[in-house]
Design an enzyme around this catalytic site. Sequence first.
Site, PDB file in Angstrom:
ATOM      1  N   LYS A 113       0.819  -1.209   0.000  1.00  0.00           N
ATOM      2  CA  LYS A 113       0.000   0.000   0.000  1.00  0.00           C
ATOM      3  C   LYS A 113       0.858   1.267   0.000  1.00  0.00           C
ATOM      4  O   LYS A 113       0.431   2.312  -0.482  1.00  0.00           O
ATOM      5  CB  LYS A 113      -0.935   0.014   1.216  1.00  0.00           C
ATOM      6  CG  LYS A 113      -1.838  -1.201   1.379  1.00  0.00           C
ATOM      7  CD  LYS A 113      -2.824  -1.348   0.251  1.00  0.00           C
ATOM      8  CE  LYS A 113      -3.984  -2.293   0.559  1.00  0.00           C
ATOM      9  NZ  LYS A 113      -3.600  -3.706   0.733  1.00  0.00           N
TER      10      LYS A 113
HETATM   11  C1  LIG Z   1      -4.236  -4.836   0.259  1.00  0.00           C
HETATM   12  C2  LIG Z   1      -3.402  -6.056   0.198  1.00  0.00           C
HETATM   13  C3  LIG Z   1      -3.650  -7.060  -0.745  1.00  0.00           C
HETATM   14  C4  LIG Z   1      -4.807  -6.997  -1.707  1.00  0.00           C
HETATM   15  O1  LIG Z   1      -4.648  -6.001  -2.685  1.00  0.00           O
HETATM   16  P1  LIG Z   1      -5.912  -5.470  -3.488  1.00  0.00           P
HETATM   17  O2  LIG Z   1      -5.417  -4.324  -4.276  1.00  0.00           O
HETATM   18  O3  LIG Z   1      -6.925  -5.083  -2.462  1.00  0.00           O
HETATM   19  O4  LIG Z   1      -6.396  -6.601  -4.322  1.00  0.00           O
HETATM   20  C5  LIG Z   1      -2.790  -8.138  -0.781  1.00  0.00           C
HETATM   21  N1  LIG Z   1      -1.757  -8.244   0.086  1.00  0.00           N
HETATM   22  C6  LIG Z   1      -1.499  -7.293   1.011  1.00  0.00           C
HETATM   23  C7  LIG Z   1      -0.363  -7.490   1.945  1.00  0.00           C
HETATM   24  C8  LIG Z   1      -2.301  -6.170   1.090  1.00  0.00           C
HETATM   25  O5  LIG Z   1      -2.033  -5.235   2.014  1.00  0.00           O
END
Ligand SMILES: *Cc1c(COP(=O)(O)O)cnc(C)c1O
Length: 500
Positions: A113
């Site tokens: 993120k």
């Molecule tokens: C948010 C997240 C995901 C999923 O990603 P999306 O964009 O919501 O599909 C997968 N792994 C981690 C560690 C995340 O923080």
Amino acid sequence: MKEVLYSSTRDNSKKVQASKAILKGLSEDGGLFVPDSIPELDKTLKELAEMNYQEIAYEVMKLFLTDFTEEELKDCISRAYDSKFDTEEIAPLVWADGAYYLELFHGATIAFKDMALSILPHLMITSAKKNNVKEQIVILTATSGDTGKAALAGFADVEGTKIIVFYPKNGVSPIQEKQMVTQKGKNTAVIGIHGNFDDAQTGVKQIFSDKELEKELREQGYIFSSANSINIGRLVPQIVYYVYAYAKLLGEEKISEGEKINVVVPTGNFGNILAAFYAKNMGLPIAKLICASNENKVLYDFFKTGNYNRNREFVLTSSPSMDILISSNLERLIYRIAGNDAVKNAELMSALSGGGSYQISDEMKAQLTDFYGNYASEEETSDRIKELYDNTGYVIDTHTAVASSVYEKYKKDTHDETKTVIASTASPFKFTRSVMNAIDKKYDSMPDFELVDELSKIGNVEVPMAIEEIRTAPVLHNIVCDKSEMKKTVKDILGSSMED
Ligand SMILES: *Cc1c(COP(=O)(O)O)cnc(C)c1O
């Protein structure tokens, strides 16, 4: 350069510039902003192979955010991708056991993120200036664990903004929770809700579409925006690292120019994999987009049957950031395979919010051949962590393990030998307990931070700053509310406790 405008997936009669779409987050009709066309890369792959992360970020983002000046965009990029990342590469590629792991967790909060949320505040502040926004921007965010902390870190003490984060009180890892509730910054608020991530996300969407509340808060000098992956300002920066990964592989002669690669993405809200899909549509040579789910396998079922059905038990897994039954960003794909038909898309989305399911037509389904969906059970996920560690010494987190396990299934199913990049979305230190238990049950009784040190030893990696910081940090946030009280809580917070 061709101007790219944005319209809602539920009503495409009105178009806005990128900066307006970033400020709003979600369209007023509840739809998501989508670009009216996907621009093509205007540099060759060879040229991109010579560039660093920041340069590639500019080459990709300039094509989407066409109302930003070169100076504005480059300024946002250099503020975002700096020493907050613990490596100059920003997103290193690691070869292990038959695949390239694209490590997207070297930012401030050690999950992918950060790749988008370290730039979003800058894009938003720039957008506000460009549009003469005088109000304070209130960022409302629902989190399954990682977005919350990354958004808090990005927006903390950013002038002209406040940030309020809702997370499922019993649905995040202990380290994720500790990271959030210890967040500093006068403009931050963190709230646990009695409910799951879908409840948090639905509650936030309801607050966004509450016209009365909007008016009331505007009078107090506030406007809402979103840091969730529904914001186009998050999606666009996520396209960058797929282009970067390809460019790196080409630059290091691991692939030849134009050679196609597969991409595997551990998926929850469908934002990360949608970014890969956009990258492919920009002309990046990607063959298959492999969508990996955990036991909340709505997307696997959807790719198999064309039926999206959220009416099922919500499973709490060891990959909590993927514990999602309503994958918001899928709407952008649905809109596209419906032939950019906003009316059709709105019908399907209203079936989803009403009865909890929808069925796409055969014609639409025929356009999903770029995608392969599968899922990994809890046992398969933990087995894969152990197997990879035993074979190579490389330790991956639970989310990445879901992707890695699905990739093994994909190879068994298809015998496809195409070189493959797996999106590695979190540091194993963020999910230490699950990771260490997968490697050896004997770790079960060890306290959290001892486990952290043990992981550092066996994986031969330093404990990340993000973890060191929270060892002793005091808890600064302790509000918990019912999922039905989210609106009231937001009003209370804006009305009182936070300073201006
Ligand atoms: C948010 C997240 C995901 C999923 O990603 P999306 O964009 O919501 O599909 C997968 N792994 C981690 C560690 C995340 O923080």
